[in-house]
Design an enzyme around this catalytic site. Structure first.
Site: not given
Length: 276
Positions: A97, A227, A256
């Site tokens: 991320s 995601d 995610h």
């Protein structure tokens, strides 16, 4: 485990596990978490004979809660301080991320470290926010709401995110895990509200497109096709198209937070890349 002090006087916490002469993997966590979010990877790769390092970004986890410097340049420089302190130049850097953005910025901002390879997992590059030349990005109002909720009721918001889109626990047929939700909340609440609020702008508005074109080392891009936080079509897919030497693996249905919920698959594919 220990601390290093950066050039601007910030104490950064890090974990350093495994044999000192083993190949090094440096893990970079996502927003608003800590090095603990890599538990499934740290334990696995130590068991595979690697030396694993993971740090808490400034303002996150156990690192110092300073009020400024919550941007990709400082995140990269903080990484450089840990690398220099431990003498682990030439490692493979893995980012999830926001951490994927740190990996990109570290590689391009600190070329004195000849990084072996990079890995972007559910990562924010090349650019998340919608702009005139990035029309399929996410409207800035979404990130403004993230900042508002973080500043006004962080405790509630840090429950709602993992209980919902982060792990796809809001989707039909996906069974939620209260301990996973609680661990996300625990990590988030360890850090500082100022760092977390500013970090939203850093992960959503930093434009990595041009610098990614010059990264010639091998790069692995792993991304879930479901995601909901960092959509595959605007991130993982585009990153693989921009990077000159990228390998892309996408996963139907993965969320995610797949390094946690799908650790067995992610670890296997990352290990194959490291041993290529």
């Amino acid at each position: 485990m220990g601390y290093v002090t950066t050039d601007d006087g910030v104490e950064i916490y890090y974990k350093d596990w495994g044999p000192k002469d083993a190949p090094v993997i440096f893990f970079h966590h996502g927003w608003p978490l800590s090095a603990d979010d890599w538990d499934a990877q740290l334990m696995f790769f130590v068991g595979e004979g690697f030396r694993v390092i993971a740090s808490d970004r400034r303002g996150h986890g156990r690192s110092q809660q300073v009020w400024d410097g919550h941007d990709m340049d400082h995140y990269a420089d903080d990484t450089a301080a840990v690398v220099k302190h431990l003498g682990v130049q030439g490692a493979t850097h893995v980012g999830h991320s926001t951490g994927g953005g740190v990996v990109v910025r570290y590689i391009t901002r600190h070329p004195e470290d000849k990084v072996a390879a990079g890995v972007l997992i559910s990562a924010v590059p090349p650019l998340m926010v919608k702009t005139a030349d990035n029309p399929d990005g996410i409207d800035k109002s979404v990130f403004d709401d993230f900042q508002k909720n973080t500043a006004e009721n962080r405790s509630q918001f840090f429950h709602d995110v993992p209980a919902g889109p982060f792990y796809n626990y809001d989707q039909d047929g996906v069974e939620a895990s209260d301990p996973v939700i609680d661990n996300w909340w625990r990590q988030g609440m360890m850090g500082g509200a100022k760092a977390h609020t500013d970090g939203i702008a850093a992960f959503s508005q930093t434009d990595f497109r041009e610098e990614m074109k010059g990264i010639e080392i091998p790069m692995l891009v792993l991304h879930g096709e479901h995601d909901q936080v960092v959509p595959f079509e605007i991130s993982g897919k585009k990153s693989a198209e921009i990077l000159p030497n990228a390998t892309l693996i996408s996963y139907p249905g993965f969320p995610h937070g797949m390094p946690t919920t799908e650790a067995a698959t992610i670890n296997k594919d990352l290990l194959a890349f490291l041993r290529r």
